[in-house]
Design a protein around this motif. Structure first.
Motif: not given
Length: 482
Positions: A200-203, A208-212, A367-368, A373-379
């Motif tokens: 999820s892009h929003l997550q 953080s995009y730097n977080m595992a 999406n979470w 929905d599909y507008t907020a996936y990270a892929f």
């Protein structure tokens, strides 16, 4: 003395003694010169060899000794669990954890009553008291502090010969052979923080995009775990407003100056619904983990979640490297597009879909954040086709065995019998098929080569209602095209 005699005498004086008198000294000089050059070369060579040996011990040197390669015995798992859900979720851990070959600890929030099946699970310990730490996030739960300290508490146990600490949740399933394949790429003597993001892009924006994400699992090298242990409690006190354990961990990594090394085979699966679209188009990388198994539907239909995952362990044991790897090919005689996710599913589409389309996950999941929905996936994703003729026929994995005569794995996929809309296209109907047989040689060294999808070829079948496919390394010049 005449003129000629005088000239001769002068010439003799200028010329000096006869040349023959120098012959005995020339070999000595040459010998000394050769000896000096030889000694210089030997000293230089020895210095070069000693320097190259020293380089092998530098932090960035690659270890090539097979006996020194990272193995399961070098990994310790730290599993975050809660007593409330333990009886249910311990069944996920049983699927992948092997007590005689692995080391790990389940960290609970309170004591539980031991049961007979505990021997097949990691030992259980109770997390340390975290009451002294501040927690001010109104939406979260302070158990996040307890979970964020699992790596440090596992380090404190003093286990020997540890190279990596791997964090996961009690509803995480690891493909441990692929985990080791990933970890072998990195030098365990250096600081490494390895994992992946949310779907999820929003997550990723909120955190953080730097977080595992810990549910998908992450790995921390031993020296980094030691550095974290020394400062983590002070670090946690500086971030009372953070929501969860993962963002606290990443905050401490930021203070240590260690970035996230992304390995996209760790799967958080912040989604709802059917994972078919994601698993059938798995990226070209080893499948390391699956998470949120209580949230999504069973990966195989008409069975429980645990039963479905038990079925997945069959191809996992036969060829873990190739598990879920997608191959794309075409049955040109019928104008079909075929997608094989080895060990999971085969999809047959009427018409021709390009590999560029097929490698995008189909939106069989939500999406979470459902409104996004599909507008907020990270892929990238592709929509499910509205054309009734392009609805895929899905064949799910049913069984497999290794044929020692052919040196191949023979896997079978049975058609998922659901209603299909009427199609008026004048072409062969995949509904005439009952099953798909896939032949594949085990390839444990798949990830020792540059990443590339395997190729598949549709072969003639002698059995009515059966499609036969061969999957393997692409031959010279082979391309997925019609």
């Amino acid at each position: 003395m005449g003129e000629k005699e005088t000239e001769k005498a002068i010439w003799e004086q200028m010329r000096g003694p006869p040349i023959a008198s120098h012959h005995p000294t020339i070999p000595k000089i040459l010998l000394l010169l050769i000896l000096f050059v030889s000694l210089t070369y030997v000293v230089y060579t020895l210095k070069l060899v000693s320097t190259s040996r020293a380089c092998n011990h530098l932090p960035f040197a690659t270890q090539t000794d097979p006996e020194d390669r990272t193995a399961l015995r070098h990994v310790v798992f730290g599993i975050a669990a809660s007593a409330k859900l333990w009886n249910q979720r311990k069944n996920y851990i049983k699927l992948w954890y092997r007590p005689r070959e692995m080391r790990g600890v389940v960290w609970l929030d309170q004591n539980i009553t031991p049961e007979p099946d505990e021997d097949s699970l990691p030992p259980v310990r109770i997390s340390g008291d975290t009451a002294r730490f501040k927690y001010t996030n109104r939406q979260g739960h302070r158990s996040a502090i307890r979970i964020s300290r699992i790596v440090s508490e596992t380090l404190r146990l003093g286990l020997k010969d540890v190279r990596w600490f791997v964090m996961g949740d009690d509803d995480t399933v690891f493909v441990t052979e692929n985990l080791i394949r990933v970890l072998r790429k990195y030098d365990h003597n250096q600081f490494y923080y390895i994992g992946s993001l949310s779907e999820s892009h929003l997550q990723n924006i909120f955190f953080s995009y730097n977080m595992a994400y810990g549910g998908g699992g992450f790995a921390i090298s031993y020296p980094l775990a030691k550095a974290l242990y020394k400062m983590q409690d002070r670090c946690i006190q500086r971030y009372p407003a953070l929501y969860g354990s993962d963002d606290r961990m990443q905050a401490c990594m930021a203070e240590l100056g260690v970035p996230l090394t992304k390995e996209i085979g760790f799967h958080q699966y912040d989604v709802y619904g059917n994972l078919l679209g994601l698993l059938a188009s798995h990226p070209v990388t080893p499948l390391v983990s699956l998470h949120h198994l209580d949230v999504v539907e069973p990966i195989f239909p008409n069975m429980s979640r645990v039963q479905a995952l038990e079925r997945l362990t069959i191809p996992m044991k036969l060829d873990s490297a190739g598990l879920m790897q997608q191959s794309i090919c075409y049955d040109t005689s019928k104008s079909w597009t075929v997608s094989v996710s080895w060990g999971f599913a085969v999809q047959i589409f009427r018409g021709v879909f390009s590999p560029r389309e097929m490698e995008m996950p189909s939106r069989t999941f939500l999406n979470w954040y459902r409104r996004a929905d599909y507008t907020a996936y990270a892929f990238n994703t592709r929509p499910v086709s509205r054309n009734p003729c392009q609805k895929p026929f899905v064949f799910y994995f049913s069984k497999a065995k290794y044929n020692s005569t052919m040196h191949q794995i023979v896997s079978e996929y049975e058609r998922h019998r659901v209603p299909h809309p009427d199609c008026r296209w004048k072409m062969a109907n995949p509904a005439a098929l009952d099953k798909v047989e896939v032949y594949k040689k085990p390839d444990p060294h798949l990830w020792d080569r540059a990443p590339r999808r395997n190729c598949c070829r549709v072969n003639k079948s002698r059995e009515k209602g059966t499609m036969v496919i061969h999957v393997g390394m692409c031959s010279e010049g082979e391309v997925s095209e019609t």
